[in-house]
Scaffold this motif. Structure first.
Motif, PDB file in Angstrom:
ATOM      1  N   GLY A   1       0.816  -1.212   0.000  1.00  0.00           N
ATOM      2  CA  GLY A   1       0.000   0.000   0.000  1.00  0.00           C
ATOM      3  C   GLY A   1       0.846   1.257   0.000  1.00  0.00           C
ATOM      4  N   VAL A   2       1.961   1.241   0.753  1.00  0.00           N
ATOM      5  CA  VAL A   2       2.846   2.407   0.777  1.00  0.00           C
ATOM      6  C   VAL A   2       3.409   2.680  -0.612  1.00  0.00           C
ATOM      7  CG1 VAL A   2       5.037   3.279   1.672  1.00  0.00           C
ATOM      8  CG2 VAL A   2       3.423   2.156   3.215  1.00  0.00           C
ATOM      9  N   PHE A   3       3.851   1.638  -1.318  1.00  0.00           N
ATOM     10  CA  PHE A   3       4.424   1.847  -2.642  1.00  0.00           C
ATOM     11  C   PHE A   3       3.349   2.192  -3.679  1.00  0.00           C
ATOM     12  CE2 PHE A   3       8.025  -0.429  -0.760  1.00  0.00           C
ATOM     13  CZ  PHE A   3       9.065   0.372  -1.221  1.00  0.00           C
ATOM     14  N   TYR A   4       2.136   1.690  -3.516  1.00  0.00           N
ATOM     15  CA  TYR A   4       1.052   2.126  -4.403  1.00  0.00           C
ATOM     16  C   TYR A   4       0.812   3.632  -4.246  1.00  0.00           C
ATOM     17  CZ  TYR A   4      -0.539  -2.486  -5.976  1.00  0.00           C
ATOM     18  OH  TYR A   4      -0.633  -3.719  -6.577  1.00  0.00           O
ATOM     19  N   MET A   5       0.884   4.116  -2.997  1.00  0.00           N
ATOM     20  CA  MET A   5       0.698   5.543  -2.765  1.00  0.00           C
ATOM     21  C   MET A   5       1.853   6.349  -3.345  1.00  0.00           C
ATOM     22  SD  MET A   5      -2.213   5.707  -1.327  1.00  0.00           S
ATOM     23  CE  MET A   5      -2.621   4.270  -2.333  1.00  0.00           C
ATOM     24  N   PHE A   6       3.087   5.855  -3.162  1.00  0.00           N
ATOM     25  CA  PHE A   6       4.238   6.563  -3.714  1.00  0.00           C
ATOM     26  C   PHE A   6       4.178   6.621  -5.246  1.00  0.00           C
ATOM     27  CE2 PHE A   6       7.158   5.659   0.134  1.00  0.00           C
ATOM     28  CZ  PHE A   6       6.596   6.749   0.790  1.00  0.00           C
ATOM     29  N   ASP A   7       3.735   5.531  -5.864  1.00  0.00           N
ATOM     30  CA  ASP A   7       3.644   5.490  -7.323  1.00  0.00           C
ATOM     31  C   ASP A   7       2.426   6.222  -7.861  1.00  0.00           C
ATOM     32  OD1 ASP A   7       5.930   3.969  -7.352  1.00  0.00           O
ATOM     33  OD2 ASP A   7       4.874   2.042  -7.433  1.00  0.00           O
ATOM     34  N   ASP A   8       1.554   6.678  -6.972  1.00  0.00           N
ATOM     35  CA  ASP A   8       0.319   7.355  -7.387  1.00  0.00           C
ATOM     36  C   ASP A   8      -0.463   6.476  -8.358  1.00  0.00           C
ATOM     37  OD1 ASP A   8      -1.592   9.315  -7.459  1.00  0.00           O
ATOM     38  OD2 ASP A   8      -0.568  10.513  -8.979  1.00  0.00           O
ATOM     39  N   ALA A   9      -0.600   5.195  -8.005  1.00  0.00           N
ATOM     40  CA  ALA A   9      -1.260   4.239  -8.888  1.00  0.00           C
ATOM     41  C   ALA A   9      -2.747   4.522  -9.020  1.00  0.00           C
ATOM     42  CB  ALA A   9      -1.033   2.811  -8.383  1.00  0.00           C
ATOM     43  N   PHE A  10      -3.381   4.964  -7.962  1.00  0.00           N
ATOM     44  CA  PHE A  10      -4.807   5.281  -8.010  1.00  0.00           C
ATOM     45  C   PHE A  10      -5.119   6.235  -6.886  1.00  0.00           C
ATOM     46  CE2 PHE A  10      -4.017   1.078  -6.201  1.00  0.00           C
ATOM     47  CZ  PHE A  10      -4.374   1.273  -4.880  1.00  0.00           C
ATOM     48  N   ARG A  11      -6.250   6.901  -7.026  1.00  0.00           N
ATOM     49  CA  ARG A  11      -6.694   7.897  -6.058  1.00  0.00           C
ATOM     50  C   ARG A  11      -8.163   7.669  -5.738  1.00  0.00           C
ATOM     51  NH1 ARG A  11      -4.568  12.472 -10.169  1.00  0.00           N
ATOM     52  NH2 ARG A  11      -2.324  12.060 -10.032  1.00  0.00           N
ATOM     53  N   VAL A  12      -8.614   8.347  -4.709  1.00  0.00           N
ATOM     54  CA  VAL A  12     -10.031   8.261  -4.345  1.00  0.00           C
ATOM     55  C   VAL A  12     -10.871   8.844  -5.471  1.00  0.00           C
ATOM     56  CG1 VAL A  12     -11.782   9.052  -2.720  1.00  0.00           C
ATOM     57  CG2 VAL A  12      -9.558   8.324  -1.883  1.00  0.00           C
ATOM     58  N   GLY A  13     -11.904   8.121  -5.873  1.00  0.00           N
ATOM     59  CA  GLY A  13     -12.788   8.571  -6.938  1.00  0.00           C
ATOM     60  C   GLY A  13     -12.452   8.033  -8.309  1.00  0.00           C
ATOM     61  N   GLU A  14     -11.322   7.315  -8.475  1.00  0.00           N
ATOM     62  CA  GLU A  14     -10.947   6.774  -9.765  1.00  0.00           C
ATOM     63  C   GLU A  14     -11.466   5.351  -9.931  1.00  0.00           C
ATOM     64  OE1 GLU A  14      -6.847   9.248 -10.701  1.00  0.00           O
ATOM     65  OE2 GLU A  14      -6.718   7.183  -9.945  1.00  0.00           O
ATOM     66  N   TYR A  15     -11.679   4.979 -11.185  1.00  0.00           N
ATOM     67  CA  TYR A  15     -12.181   3.645 -11.514  1.00  0.00           C
ATOM     68  C   TYR A  15     -10.994   2.784 -11.943  1.00  0.00           C
ATOM     69  CZ  TYR A  15     -15.483   0.117 -13.150  1.00  0.00           C
ATOM     70  OH  TYR A  15     -16.202  -1.039 -13.302  1.00  0.00           O
ATOM     71  N   ILE A  16     -10.777   1.671 -11.236  1.00  0.00           N
ATOM     72  CA  ILE A  16      -9.621   0.825 -11.504  1.00  0.00           C
ATOM     73  C   ILE A  16     -10.077  -0.622 -11.637  1.00  0.00           C
ATOM     74  CG2 ILE A  16      -8.096   2.346 -10.192  1.00  0.00           C
ATOM     75  CD1 ILE A  16      -8.057   0.224  -7.977  1.00  0.00           C
ATOM     76  N   GLN A  17      -9.187  -1.433 -12.193  1.00  0.00           N
ATOM     77  CA  GLN A  17      -9.406  -2.870 -12.285  1.00  0.00           C
ATOM     78  C   GLN A  17      -8.098  -3.569 -11.957  1.00  0.00           C
ATOM     79  OE1 GLN A  17     -11.073  -4.310 -15.936  1.00  0.00           O
ATOM     80  NE2 GLN A  17     -10.966  -6.470 -15.326  1.00  0.00           N
ATOM     81  N   ALA A  18      -8.170  -4.532 -11.047  1.00  0.00           N
ATOM     82  CA  ALA A  18      -7.007  -5.322 -10.651  1.00  0.00           C
ATOM     83  C   ALA A  18      -7.460  -6.768 -10.534  1.00  0.00           C
ATOM     84  CB  ALA A  18      -6.433  -4.830  -9.332  1.00  0.00           C
ATOM     85  N   LYS A  19      -6.927  -7.632 -11.385  1.00  0.00           N
ATOM     86  CA  LYS A  19      -7.355  -9.025 -11.454  1.00  0.00           C
ATOM     87  C   LYS A  19      -8.857  -9.068 -11.703  1.00  0.00           C
ATOM     88  CE  LYS A  19      -3.590 -10.798  -8.582  1.00  0.00           C
ATOM     89  NZ  LYS A  19      -3.230 -11.551  -7.370  1.00  0.00           N
ATOM     90  N   ASN A  20      -9.616  -9.720 -10.825  1.00  0.00           N
ATOM     91  CA  ASN A  20     -11.061  -9.823 -11.009  1.00  0.00           C
ATOM     92  C   ASN A  20     -11.829  -8.733 -10.276  1.00  0.00           C
ATOM     93  OD1 ASN A  20     -10.782 -12.179 -12.548  1.00  0.00           O
ATOM     94  ND2 ASN A  20     -10.760 -13.468 -10.709  1.00  0.00           N
ATOM     95  N   TYR A  21     -11.119  -7.757  -9.705  1.00  0.00           N
ATOM     96  CA  TYR A  21     -11.770  -6.708  -8.933  1.00  0.00           C
ATOM     97  C   TYR A  21     -11.735  -5.416  -9.734  1.00  0.00           C
ATOM     98  CZ  TYR A  21     -10.453 -10.086  -5.342  1.00  0.00           C
ATOM     99  OH  TYR A  21     -10.266 -11.236  -4.626  1.00  0.00           O
TER     100      TYR A  21
END
Length: 563
Positions: A378-398
């Protein structure tokens, strides 16, 4: 004490005569009388003004007037060469008057309007009593007489306080009776010279309404201040009041070395440790509420995304993503540091606790590898700015819109309603569909005889029509276009269409809208869609039946199995 009470008038008259005699002999008697008269006139004028004043007074202006009064009194005091009795008397009573004026400002803020008169009378009695008892030894009064004066003033102050309670208070009768008993008990503690218990009980009586009044004044609707400044004023003022109360308790404790608590060094260390712990807790509380108010203010400000640039919108979304995590981490850090400092002030050895916490952290890291993996991911996802609140994402089946975070998981809201709580370690590669832009492509099959150039012009016309829609136009980066012929099939041509849009949940709606407009234009302009067909050239009923069967099989094959 009771034996000395009848001697108070004679002793006080003797002290006054000593002051006047020494002043008259030095030649400064008229100046002394003039100065006392001016102070008396100023005090009477102030009391008369307070009775007629209806609106609230500005505390800053009142403090400034007190400073002017103190400056003028200091000039008058130091210019004249007073004899020793007059010098001490004037100095003590001027300080008592300044203390009364400062106390009246505080009481004007804290005490309700109906109790203002009683409060000022109590202040006058307390200031005059302190000054008189302080001068008793300097003016030749016996210690017993000084004690008697103090007890008489204390009893008078108690009587005025009880009169205010029963005459102007809005409390119910049982509450008034209980409060009367408590006030009498506090007065008895003072009479028995149990100073520490007296001040603690007095704080219990006075501090809650004082802190409540200070907080109410700081958060009043009329105060045109920001939330951060209101927190600073309210919490800061309360912290100052409590710190001053704790400091006075320490002074009283130090000034009574004959108290029972001084005989036990452990109790003494615990007492001072508690006072220091109060200061530490107040500092931690102020820091936390300032940080919380700032973070909440930024979150509220970033929530309004009307008429902002895409870069500013992205920056605000990043704030909404990182600040809640920062607030939780800051709360944990402040709580842990405050707890360690308070334990250290109370005499607890915190070094073994820190070492034990380190060992426990290592054991937790080895035993809970999945938890550690989730947090670090989670820390590295935040550092990479992978996603933010309000964005639509897909990861595997989610997949879904990001609603929030915790230390180890992300909460996704699917477009059909379900909520997924996914640990960061389970996300893997994240497909973010809400960044920068998105290309929407779709295909339509038309007959071989369709005019491709006419289809291109109709598509361009539909793209211009959609750009004229005020609701849809801001979402377009490039309008709807026909890309060309993708392939030929047995029944027609497959045409490819595409458009570039802003990242938005409206992309599916725009695609469906484009399909509808294309269908209407194709039907209105004779553009036929591709349909499965069989050309039959045979004679006889058997050949016709075979052709119909073949046609039916091809249609079923094109449509698919029946559900």
């Amino acid at each position: 004490m009771f034996a000395a009470i009848p001697e108070i008038p004679a002793s006080a008259g003797k002290a006054v005569s000593v002051v006047f005699r020494e002043t008259a002999q030095s030649g400064s008697g008229p100046a002394f009388l003039i100065f006392c008269g001016l102070i008396g006139i100023a005090l009477i004028a102030e009391l008369s003004y307070e009775k007629t004043r209806t609106g609230p007074e500005n505390p800053v202006r009142a403090v400034f007037s007190i400073l002017l009064f103190a400056f003028a009194a200091a000039i008058f005091f130091f210019v004249i060469n007073w004899p020793p009795p007059a010098r001490v008397t004037l100095l003590v009573y001027i300080l008592a008057l300044i203390g009364y004026k400062l106390g009246s400002i505080m009481f004007g803020i804290v005490v309700p309007a109906k109790l203002q008169t009683y409060a000022r009378v109590i202040l006058i009695l307390a200031a005059f009593a302190c000054a008189t008892v302080t001068l008793a030894a300097q003016l030749g009064m016996a210690p017993a007489i000084a004690d008697a004066i103090a007890y008489v003033f204390a009893a008078t102050i108690l009587a005025v306080a009880l009169a205010a309670l029963w005459a102007a208070s809005k409390l119910r009768q049982p509450h008034k009776a209980a409060l009367t008993f408590f006030m009498v008990a506090v007065w008895l503690l003072w009479c028995l010279q149990l100073r520490g218990l007296f001040w603690i009980c007095l704080y219990v009586l006075v501090l809650p309404p004082t802190l409540h009044a200070v907080g109410r004044m700081a958060t009043s609707p009329s105060a045109q201040t920001s939330a951060l400044r209101k927190v600073l004023i309210a919490r800061g003022a309360r912290a100052v009041v409590i710190v001053l109360a704790a400091a006075w308790l320490a002074i009283v404790w130090r000034m009574t070395p004959q108290g029972l608590g001084h005989a036990n060094p452990i109790f003494t260390a615990l007492f001072y440790g508690l006072l220091k712990s109060v200061v530490v807790l107040l500092a931690a509380d102020l820091c936390w509420h300032l940080a919380k108010a700032w973070i909440d203010g930024v979150l509220v400000a970033t929530g309004d995304a009307v008429a902002v640039t895409p870069a500013e919108k992205a920056r605000r979304a990043r704030y909404r993503t990182l600040l809640p995590i920062l607030k939780n981490a800051l709360a944990v850090m402040i709580a842990v540091m405050t707890l360690l400092i308070v334990l250290a002030q109370l005499g607890v050895e915190v070094a073994p606790l820190i070492a034990g916490a380190g060992v426990f952290g290592v054991a937790l890291g080895f035993g809970s590898q999945t938890l550690v993996k989730d947090i670090i991911s989670g820390v590295f996802y935040m550092f990479d700015d992978a996603f933010r609140v309000g964005e639509y994402i897909q990861a595997k089946n989610y997949k879904g819109t990001v609603e929030g975070f915790s230390l180890r998981s992300v909460r996704l809201r699917h477009h059909r309603g379900p909520v997924f709580t996914v640990p960061f370690g389970e996300l893997g590669a994240v497909q973010n569909m809400s960044r920068d832009w998105g290309v929407v492509k779709f295909r339509i099959s038309v007959s071989h005889a369709a005019d491709v150039e006419k289809v291109r012009k109709l598509t361009k016309k539909i793209g211009a029509t959609m750009l004229d829609d005020p609701e849809l136009a801001p979402l377009f980066i490039e309008p709807l276009k026909m890309k060309g012929i993708e392939e030929f099939t047995d029944y027609g041509m497959v045409l490819s269409f595409g458009m570039t849009l802003q990242p938005s949940p409206m992309q599916s709606f725009i695609r469906r809208r484009a399909n509808l407009l294309l269908r209407e234009e194709f039907m209105a302009n004779g553009i036929d869609f591709a349909t499965p067909s069989v050309q039959v050239e045979a004679e006889g009923r058997a050949d016709a039946a075979a052709a119909a069967t073949s046609l039916r099989a091809n249609q079923l094959k094109a449509v698919g199995p029946t559900p």
